[in-house]
Design an enzyme around this catalytic site. Structure first.
Site, PDB file in Angstrom:
ATOM      1  CG  ASP A 272      40.843  48.197  46.009  1.00 28.97           C
ATOM      2  OD1 ASP A 272      39.940  47.991  45.334  1.00 28.97           O
ATOM      3  OD2 ASP A 272      41.394  49.319  46.433  1.00 28.97           O
ATOM      4  CG  LEU A 273      44.010  47.332  40.260  1.00 29.36           C
ATOM      5  CD1 LEU A 273      45.400  46.730  40.399  1.00 29.36           C
ATOM      6  CD2 LEU A 273      43.480  47.494  39.226  1.00 29.36           C
ATOM      7  CG  ASP A 274      42.348  53.360  42.178  1.00 27.73           C
ATOM      8  OD1 ASP A 274      43.746  53.819  42.363  1.00 27.73           O
ATOM      9  OD2 ASP A 274      41.440  54.232  42.238  1.00 27.73           O
TER      10      ASP A 274
ATOM     11  CB  THR B  40      44.657  53.979  38.363  1.00 26.52           C
ATOM     12  OG1 THR B  40      44.122  52.766  39.548  1.00 26.52           O
ATOM     13  CG2 THR B  40      45.508  52.606  37.720  1.00 26.52           C
TER      14      THR B  40
ATOM     15  CE  LYS C 119      41.681  58.597  46.033  1.00 26.37           C
ATOM     16  NZ  LYS C 119      42.537  59.108  46.860  1.00 26.37           N
TER      17      LYS C 119
ATOM     18  NE  ARG D  29      34.483  52.145  33.269  1.00 33.41           N
ATOM     19  CZ  ARG D  29      34.586  51.338  32.463  1.00 33.41           C
ATOM     20  NH1 ARG D  29      34.107  51.517  31.216  1.00 33.41           N
ATOM     21  NH2 ARG D  29      35.584  50.317  32.444  1.00 33.41           N
TER      22      ARG D  29
ATOM     23  CB  SER E 261      39.595  45.755  41.447  1.00 29.82           C
ATOM     24  OG  SER E 261      39.421  46.865  40.709  1.00 29.82           O
ATOM     25  CB  ALA E 262      35.128  48.760  41.941  1.00 29.43           C
ATOM     26  CB  SER E 263      38.963  48.781  38.022  1.00 33.03           C
ATOM     27  OG  SER E 263      39.533  48.915  36.617  1.00 33.03           O
TER      28      SER E 263
ATOM     29  CG  ASN F  19      39.568  49.668  32.200  1.00 39.72           C
ATOM     30  OD1 ASN F  19      39.308  49.441  31.436  1.00 39.72           O
ATOM     31  ND2 ASN F  19      38.911  51.103  33.013  1.00 39.72           N
TER      32      ASN F  19
ATOM     33  CE  LYS G 265      35.800  46.555  46.051  1.00 37.65           C
ATOM     34  NZ  LYS G 265      37.297  46.966  45.950  1.00 37.65           N
TER      35      LYS G 265
ATOM     36  CD  GLU H  51      38.872  48.027  49.101  1.00 41.03           C
ATOM     37  OE1 GLU H  51      38.900  49.398  49.169  1.00 41.03           O
ATOM     38  OE2 GLU H  51      38.036  47.609  48.342  1.00 41.03           O
ATOM     39  CG  ASP H  52      42.261  52.696  48.419  1.00 41.10           C
ATOM     40  OD1 ASP H  52      41.456  51.495  47.869  1.00 41.10           O
ATOM     41  OD2 ASP H  52      42.216  53.701  47.767  1.00 41.10           O
TER      42      ASP H  52
HETATM   43  P1  B16 Z   1      36.808  51.191  35.842  1.00 40.67           P
HETATM   44  P2  B16 Z   1      39.348  49.724  42.738  1.00 40.67           P
HETATM   45  C1  B16 Z   1      37.924  51.443  41.457  1.00 40.67           C
HETATM   46  O1  B16 Z   1      38.981  50.515  41.704  1.00 40.67           O
HETATM   47  C2  B16 Z   1      38.386  52.750  41.475  1.00 40.67           C
HETATM   48  O2  B16 Z   1      38.726  52.866  42.798  1.00 40.67           O
HETATM   49  C3  B16 Z   1      37.275  53.756  41.117  1.00 40.67           C
HETATM   50  O3  B16 Z   1      37.697  55.121  41.354  1.00 40.67           O
HETATM   51  C4  B16 Z   1      36.657  53.552  39.893  1.00 40.67           C
HETATM   52  O4  B16 Z   1      35.688  54.233  39.379  1.00 40.67           O
HETATM   53  C5  B16 Z   1      36.361  51.903  39.650  1.00 40.67           C
HETATM   54  O5  B16 Z   1      37.575  51.375  39.915  1.00 40.67           O
HETATM   55  C6  B16 Z   1      35.949  51.619  38.425  1.00 40.67           C
HETATM   56  O6  B16 Z   1      37.052  51.483  37.468  1.00 40.67           O
HETATM   57  O7  B16 Z   1      36.130  52.585  35.253  1.00 40.67           O
HETATM   58  O8  B16 Z   1      38.333  51.157  35.497  1.00 40.67           O
HETATM   59  O9  B16 Z   1      35.916  50.207  35.497  1.00 40.67           O
HETATM   60  O10 B16 Z   1      39.438  50.659  43.997  1.00 40.67           O
HETATM   61  O11 B16 Z   1      38.011  48.827  43.163  1.00 40.67           O
HETATM   62  O12 B16 Z   1      40.561  48.693  42.557  1.00 40.67           O
HETATM   63 MG    MG Z   2      40.783  51.166  45.867  1.00 39.21          MG
END
Ligand code: B16
Ligand code: MG
Length: 218
Positions: free
Chosen positions: A10-12, A18, A46, A50, A115-117, A119, A146, A170-171
């Site tokens: 996982d990233l964040d 972040t 977390k 988004r 990651s869900a991000s 970015n 997830k 994962e966190d």
């Molecule tokens: P974005 P992860 C997640 O990252 C974050 O934990 C979560 O807070 C955020 O809403 C999600 O990414 C989407 O991020 O707005 O950058 O697309 O923990 O899955 O790495």
């Molecule tokens: Mg995370």
């Protein structure tokens, strides 16, 4: 004999923190909509996508908005969030991450990002880790967030490794549930009382020892 295993990170909350930047941007948005948003409430976001994050925020503020307005606010929040991301450097890689990635590389163990991000590639680029990952699966690649296992199953496919031989780090509770649903080995980073569904829990990435990793491989 050595098993062929692979890691999916996982990233964040695992590679970088972040969450603090997400928090600042979401809090500004909440304040502009006329309500407060605490750090405690930010825990709910977390690992959440988004759009789901916005829905949770709006339910906290008891605010109802049209779909058009939500799209405008999502763009606005992400624009502010990216101002923080653009200032990130390798100093923000969490302790223990580089040692773990070095160990994996020395032992020919492949690893991916899950990651869900949306970015994620930009963030990895900013902290100088983009080229180290064999594969990247991010919020642009998945249709189900997830705790659905999709993100990690795509990661396993990209790595060419069977899901049961993948180790997810994962966190977030939803991420541990996704890893378990994918029949992968789950490692939680954080509080064992919160991440009790994980196969293993470590307080942070520095606590994952070479001995533990060697046992996983054997
Ligand atoms: P974005 P992860 C997640 O990252 C974050 O934990 C979560 O807070 C955020 O809403 C999600 O990414 C989407 O991020 O707005 O950058 O697309 O923990 O899955 O790495
Ligand atoms: Mg995370």
């Amino acid at each position: 004999m050595k098993k062929e295993i692979a890691f999916i990170f996982d990233l964040d909350g695992v590679i970088v923190d972040t969450a603090k930047y997400h928090y600042l941007a979401w809090r500004n948005l909440a304040n502009a909509l006329g309500f407060d948003f605490t750090e405690e409430q930010n825990e709910l976001l977390k690992g959440v996508s988004r759009i789901q994050s916005l829905e949770i925020l709006l339910s906290i503020g008891k605010v109802n908005l049209s779909e058009e307005k939500k799209q405008v606010l999502l763009l606005q929040k992400n624009k502010e969030y990216l101002e923080y991301v653009n200032k990130m450097t390798s100093d923000e890689i969490l302790p223990g991450v580089n040692d773990l990635l070095n160990f994996l590389e020395i032992n020919d163990i492949k690893y991916a990002l899950g990651s869900a991000s949306k970015n994620a590639p930009l963030i990895l680029d900013k902290v100088g880790l983009l080229n180290r990952f064999t594969a990247i699966v991010d919020g642009n690649d998945v249709s189900k967030a997830k705790p659905d296992p999709e993100v990690f199953l795509i990661g396993a496919k990209k790595l060419g490794v069977n899901p049961e031989n993948c180790v997810v780090v994962e966190d977030a509770i939803a991420g541990i549930e996704a890893a378990n649903a994918a029949k992968m080995i789950s490692i939680g980073i954080g509080d064992a009382n919160v991440l009790y569904e994980a196969d293993y829990v470590f307080k942070d990435m520095t606590a994952i020892t070479p001995d533990f990793l060697k046992n996983l491989m054997n």
